[in-house]
Design an enzyme around this catalytic site. Structure first.
Site, mmCIF file in Angstrom:
data_model
loop_
_atom_site.group_PDB
_atom_site.id
_atom_site.type_symbol
_atom_site.label_atom_id
_atom_site.label_comp_id
_atom_site.label_asym_id
_atom_site.label_seq_id
_atom_site.Cartn_x
_atom_site.Cartn_y
_atom_site.Cartn_z
ATOM 1 N N ASP A 157 -1.051 0.392 -11.470
ATOM 2 C CA ASP A 157 -1.457 -0.846 -10.809
ATOM 3 C C ASP A 157 -2.493 -1.528 -11.673
ATOM 4 O OD1 ASP A 157 0.049 -0.616 -8.565
ATOM 5 O OD2 ASP A 157 -1.461 0.493 -7.435
ATOM 6 N N ASP B 272 3.514 1.898 -0.892
ATOM 7 C CA ASP B 272 3.610 2.542 -2.199
ATOM 8 C C ASP B 272 4.109 3.978 -2.078
ATOM 9 O OD1 ASP B 272 2.658 0.344 -3.507
ATOM 10 O OD2 ASP B 272 0.579 1.009 -3.540
ATOM 11 N N ASP C 39 -1.628 2.705 -3.825
ATOM 12 C CA ASP C 39 -2.677 2.912 -2.828
ATOM 13 C C ASP C 39 -2.236 2.608 -1.399
ATOM 14 O OD1 ASP C 39 -2.472 0.220 -3.234
ATOM 15 O OD2 ASP C 39 -4.442 -0.023 -4.151
HETATM 16 P P1 ATP Z 1 -2.186 -5.065 -8.360
HETATM 17 O O1 ATP Z 1 -0.748 -4.804 -8.072
HETATM 18 O O2 ATP Z 1 -2.460 -5.539 -9.708
HETATM 19 O O3 ATP Z 1 -3.097 -3.996 -7.899
HETATM 20 P P2 ATP Z 1 -2.541 -6.267 -5.992
HETATM 21 O O4 ATP Z 1 -1.877 -5.067 -5.459
HETATM 22 O O5 ATP Z 1 -3.922 -6.561 -5.569
HETATM 23 O O6 ATP Z 1 -2.492 -6.319 -7.517
HETATM 24 P P3 ATP Z 1 -1.444 -7.856 -4.174
HETATM 25 O O7 ATP Z 1 -2.520 -7.324 -3.352
HETATM 26 O O8 ATP Z 1 -0.029 -7.632 -3.796
HETATM 27 O O9 ATP Z 1 -1.625 -7.435 -5.633
HETATM 28 O O10 ATP Z 1 -1.713 -9.394 -4.317
HETATM 29 C C1 ATP Z 1 -0.712 -10.258 -4.771
HETATM 30 C C2 ATP Z 1 -1.215 -11.673 -4.697
HETATM 31 O O11 ATP Z 1 -1.559 -11.992 -3.362
HETATM 32 C C3 ATP Z 1 -2.480 -11.912 -5.507
HETATM 33 O O12 ATP Z 1 -2.204 -12.343 -6.794
HETATM 34 C C4 ATP Z 1 -3.169 -13.014 -4.733
HETATM 35 O O13 ATP Z 1 -2.720 -14.258 -5.131
HETATM 36 C C5 ATP Z 1 -2.719 -12.773 -3.312
HETATM 37 N N1 ATP Z 1 -3.735 -12.062 -2.534
HETATM 38 C C6 ATP Z 1 -4.336 -10.909 -2.829
HETATM 39 N N2 ATP Z 1 -5.195 -10.533 -1.877
HETATM 40 C C7 ATP Z 1 -5.126 -11.477 -0.928
HETATM 41 C C8 ATP Z 1 -5.763 -11.664 0.339
HETATM 42 N N3 ATP Z 1 -6.635 -10.798 0.827
HETATM 43 N N4 ATP Z 1 -5.437 -12.760 1.051
HETATM 44 C C9 ATP Z 1 -4.546 -13.648 0.582
HETATM 45 N N5 ATP Z 1 -3.916 -13.527 -0.579
HETATM 46 C C10 ATP Z 1 -4.191 -12.468 -1.338
#
Ligand code: ATP
Length: 902
Positions: A326, A648, A644
């Site tokens: 990730d 997943d 996490d």
């Molecule tokens: P990675 O896979 O690199 O760990 P991540 O798991 O944090 O990233 P996601 O959490 O799926 O990725 O987030 C994807 C997208 O959703 C982000 O790029 C962002 O634009 C949006 N995002 C992330 N957190 C939030 C939130 N709390 N509220 C709204 N949109 C969010």
């Protein structure tokens, strides 16, 4: 009255708690003492005595005991007692090893024990789930395994999967409403949550009404008690191998005895020597020592923040050829700061670092008066409203004068925290927002939707939805856009404008969040996210930096040198992902970035064809991860996959090495994993892989050492019998060698450090046999040499002193011991004894010195001379002994070195 029938205040009264402050620590302590820990009883463990006795259940040891008894009856008291003592010591050694292994495995289990977030003295704190008591107020959220039975007080889209209790695998929608009905089934008690069940969505708060064996799970716990101990593939292989080795050892020993008797040796002496030889040569301790080596390695890993949950993973780690990691938090620091804002074609920069809410807003490098920027104010306020994070302040003492300063810290998700900080920089406070808006409903963020929405009502009773999320997703669900302080329909032109802005922000490695809203009338349906997250009005973008972890770049390089490919998997935008991958040096010149949309479209087979060129997967949902694992595995890769969240878990389970995050990981992800990173850091994966490779090498080292020693012992006896010579070693000497040289030095090999190039070799093939890479040849050739030099030393001495068999036997005994103790240093290297500094492993040096001292005692201390049938060695004897003992390792090693150089 049943719990589900009670009103909240009744529940509080019955459990003696307070819904707003929880229990006091003192009260919790008292209850813990009175009612015991919140644990399910585990099955009985074998007692220490039983474990100790089991050390003697080996068939050959029993034969030896019987033989000893006979020699005792025949009047050979000293022999009998000594053998008994040696067998006892051997048993103690085995016992200690087994205990040690078990202890570190139990410690491991405790390290990955579940935790609960409870309200104590009015504050939320994390405690080990075993310390929770009835009356504790508990917060649960998506991915949690419920830690005790509770009555729910407040829920927020909470869904719980209760199959472990009810067999029903479809998650149940929970509520906080009082239920009526005499005998509701567990599955129908919607305002209850039960121990062992799984939160699949939403969050909630409950009060514990039963713990430990009193829970519903406790009532059926006896059905579940299965103490599975996982055997690693190597352990299994060694067990099979052990059987073959026993056969060979017995056969050769029988041969020694038969030839000896044929040559006219005394039957009884030959029998005792034969049995002793069999006991010494049978590597019965191998599986135990492997466990010890695994356990020692696992302890080293814990110190370096890698917690192994399943022992077999240690071995698999050494085979890993791909790490899918990730991005957020693992490759990057997950410390987000909003630096860019965009609305309707206009961009602002925000200054300031960390969570401290001070900074300026700049437009074209000039500070702007934020109070005059209405649209910006509104976007920041909406970002703050559609949010769970809190920025708190705590005092820190600093410097000599102990001047009090305050520090700002985040409680919640960093992405959301960054939005809060940006709003605070504009002077927006939570209090002012609370006065203006009331939050009516919330649809929490999910990685699959990539959006979060709250429904709010303003002072005038007007309702609207605020949505924030991944900009491309929000844009796709928008109908209008806020432009020049007006709402207008989205046109192709304005859509392109937004898309360009997203690209510009993303190519600077910024994570972007879009903010949008939608007016609602009271009659609008708002049951599901789909009802409101459509026809939105797009307001603007907030872009935030998330710096890479400084140590990650080097770790990725080291992995590459070790033949391991790193793949970045992220929910972020493809362009952001590409920019960060470049910074981290993950993406080579012709490496590909694949996005979630493409991934959804193609099949596993199609992915399999291109997967070797892909280094970044962007905008993926957790469901995609499973596809990635499968494609990589189909290409023959051994895959390590991090994760996490709840979603997943399937990919973590399917991966060869499932890795969960220790800090941000949910219980579900942790349970599915075989490795937990207690610091969430990619660099720790590299450390674990290196340690995994090292542990395997260490196991190979002492297999090599022990078996070569055994080959030497058997061959010297066999050759002597074939040549019609007297016995070169007596029974007790053989047993002594088995105890001393096979004991301490072999264990010290398990503590050995990795050889310098362990991370410069390609990953080991999982199909590789125990004796691969020339190990069998090394064992046989070195063992053969050890046997031969011992025999030569024996014959030379016997020739010179035909009447002094004891002297010749002592020379043989000392030569054999010394040859083994020198050989042990050879086993530390895949190359030769000259490739490693012997003083690197001080455990081994100490073990060898103590073995030598014990041996000197046996040959120079008169009472022990009688017991072990030995005599003094003079300088000439020593010359012969050391000269001979050095040949197999020092001389042959030098030849090898020389040969290589040429
Ligand atoms: P990675 O896979 O690199 O760990 P991540 O798991 O944090 O990233 P996601 O959490 O799926 O990725 O987030 C994807 C997208 O959703 C982000 O790029 C962002 O634009 C949006 N995002 C992330 N957190 C939030 C939130 N709390 N509220 C709204 N949109 C969010």
């Amino acid at each position: 009255m049943k719990w589900y029938e009670m009103e909240v205040n009744e529940v509080e009264r019955s459990t003696g708690t307070n819904g707003t402050t929880g229990l006091s620590d003192k009260e919790a302590q008292k209850r813990l003492k009175q009612y015991g820990e919140n644990k399910l009883d585990e099955g009985e463990k074998p007692s220490a005595l039983l474990v100790f006795l089991s050390q003697f259940k080996d068939f050959m040891v029993l034969v030896l005991l019987a033989a000893t008894l006979i020699s005792g009856l025949l009047g050979e008291y000293i022999d009998a007692i000594t053998i008994m003592i040696i067998i006892l010591l051997n048993g103690v050694l085995g016992f200690v090893q087994e205990r040690k292994a078990e202890k570190s495995l139990t410690a491991l289990k405790e390290l990955s024990a579940p935790q609960l977030v409870v309200l104590r003295n009015g504050e939320w704190t994390k405690i080990p789930s075993s310390l929770a008591v009835v009356g504790d107020i508990v917060k649960v959220t998506s991915g949690d395994r419920i830690g005790a039975d509770m009555r729910l007080l407040k829920v927020n889209g909470l869904q719980i999967e209760e199959s472990s209790l009810t067999g029903e695998s479809v998650p149940v929608q929970k509520s906080e409403q009082v239920l009526v009905g005499e005998d509701l089934e567990l599955g129908d008690q919607a305002n209850m949550a039960f121990m062992g069940t799984l939160v699949t969505q939403g969050n909630g708060i409950g009060v514990i009404i039963a713990t430990g064996m009193k829970t519903e799970m406790g009532k059926i716990a006896h059905l579940l008690q299965s103490t599975e101990t996982l055997v690693t593939p190597l352990q299994r292989k060694l067990e099979q191998l052990g059987k073959i080795l026993i056969g060979v050892a017995l056969l050769l020993t029988a041969l020694v005895v038969l030839i000896g008797v044929y040559q006219g040796h005394d039957v009884y002496t030959m029998f005792l020597a034969g049995v002793s030889l069999a006991v010494a040569a049978i590597p019965e301790g191998l599986p135990a020592i492997v466990t010890v080596a695994l356990a020692l390695g696992v302890q080293r890993m814990i110190k370096r923040k890698a917690i192994v949950r399943k022992l077999p993973a240690v071995e698999t780690l050494g085979c890993a050829s791909v790490i899918c990691s990730d991005k957020t938090g693992t490759l990057t620091q997950n410390k987000m700061t909003v630096t860019h804002l965009w609305i309707g074609g206009k961009t602002w920069h925000v200054t300031g670092t960390g969570y401290e809410p001070t900074g300026d807003f700049l437009a074209s490098g000039e500070k702007v008066n934020i109070q005059k920027e209405r649209a910006l104010q509104q976007m920041l306020a909406f970002g703050y409203l559609c949010n769970h994070a809190k920025i708190n302040e705590k005092p820190v003492k600093e410097g000599l004068l102990k001047k009090k300063k305050t520090e700002f810290y985040l409680d919640g998700d960093p992405t959301e925290g960054a939005l809060v900080v940006a709003a605070m920089k504009a002077g927006i406070t939570s209090d002012s927002l609370k006065k203006q808006f009331k939050i009516i409903k919330e649809f929490p963020f999910e990685s699959t939707r990539k959006m979060m929405t709250v429904i709010v009502e303003d002072k005038n009773g007007k309702r609207f939805a605020i949505t924030k999320g991944a900009p491309d997703v929000v844009l796709a669900n928008s109908k209008n856009i806020f432009f020049n302080s007006r709402e207008e329909a989205l046109t192709n032109r304005s859509r392109t404008l937004v898309e360009d802005a997203i690209t510009t922000l993303a190519s600077q490695a910024l994570r972007t969040i879009a903010i949008a809203y939608r007016p609602l009338s009271t009659s609008d349906k708002v049951d599901y996210p789909l009802d409101v997250e459509k026809d939105l009005t797009f307001i603007g973008l907030e872009g935030m930096i998330d710096p890479p972890r400084p140590e990650v770049r080097d770790s990725i390089r080291e992995c590459r040198e070790a033949g391991i490919k790193t793949i970045m998997i992220t929910g972020d935008h493809a362009i952001t992902a590409r920019a960060i991958a470049k910074q981290l040096d993950i993406l080579p010149e012709n490496g590909k970035v694949l996005d979630g949309q493409t991934l959804s479209r193609i099949s596993v087979q199609q992915l399999e064809e291109i997967v070797d060129d892909v280094y970044v997967f962007a905008r993926v949902s957790p469901e995609h991860k499973l596809k990635i694992v499968k494609a990589l595995q189909a290409r023959g890769h051994i895959v390590a996959m991090t994760g996490d969240g709840v979603n997943d878990a399937p990919a973590i389970k399917a991966a060869n090495i499932g890795i969960a995050m220790g800090i941000t990981g949910t219980d579900v992800a942790k349970e599915a994993s075989s490795l937990i990173l207690s610091d969430d850091n990619f660099a720790t994966i590299k450390v674990a892989i290196k340690e995994g490779r090292n542990i395997y090498e260490n196991i190979r080292k002492f297999i090599r050492y022990m078996l070569a020693s055994n080959v030497g012992e058997i061959l010297v006896m066999l050759f002597a019998m074939i040549l019609g010579l007297p016995l070169p070693l007596v029974a007790i000497q053989i047993l002594w060698i088995n105890l001393v040289t096979d004991g301490l030095p072999a264990m010290a090999l398990g503590m050995d450090k990795a050889e310098g190039d362990v991370m410069k070799r390609p990953p080991r093939s999982p199909d590789e046999g125990v004796f691969a890479r020339g190990l069998a040849w090394k064992i046989v050739s070195r063992g053969f040499m050890i046997g031969v030099v011992t025999l030569v030393a024996f014959m030379v001495t016997l020739n010179a002193n035909p009447d002094d068999l004891t002297k010749a036997q002592t020379v043989a005994f000392v030569t054999l011991v010394m040859a083994q103790l020198i050989h042990v240093f050879d086993c530390r290297s895949e190359y030769s004894v000259y490739h490693r500094n012997p003083f690197e492993n001080m455990y081994l040096v100490v073990a060898v010195i103590s073995s030598v001292l014990l041996m000197l005692a046996v040959i120079y201390y008169p009472p022990l001379q009688t017991v072990f049938h030995t005599t003094y060695m003079d300088a000439r004897d020593w010359l012969l002994i050391l000269g001979m003992a050095a040949i197999p390792t020092v001389v042959l090693g030098a030849g090898q070195l020389f040969g290589k150089k040429r």
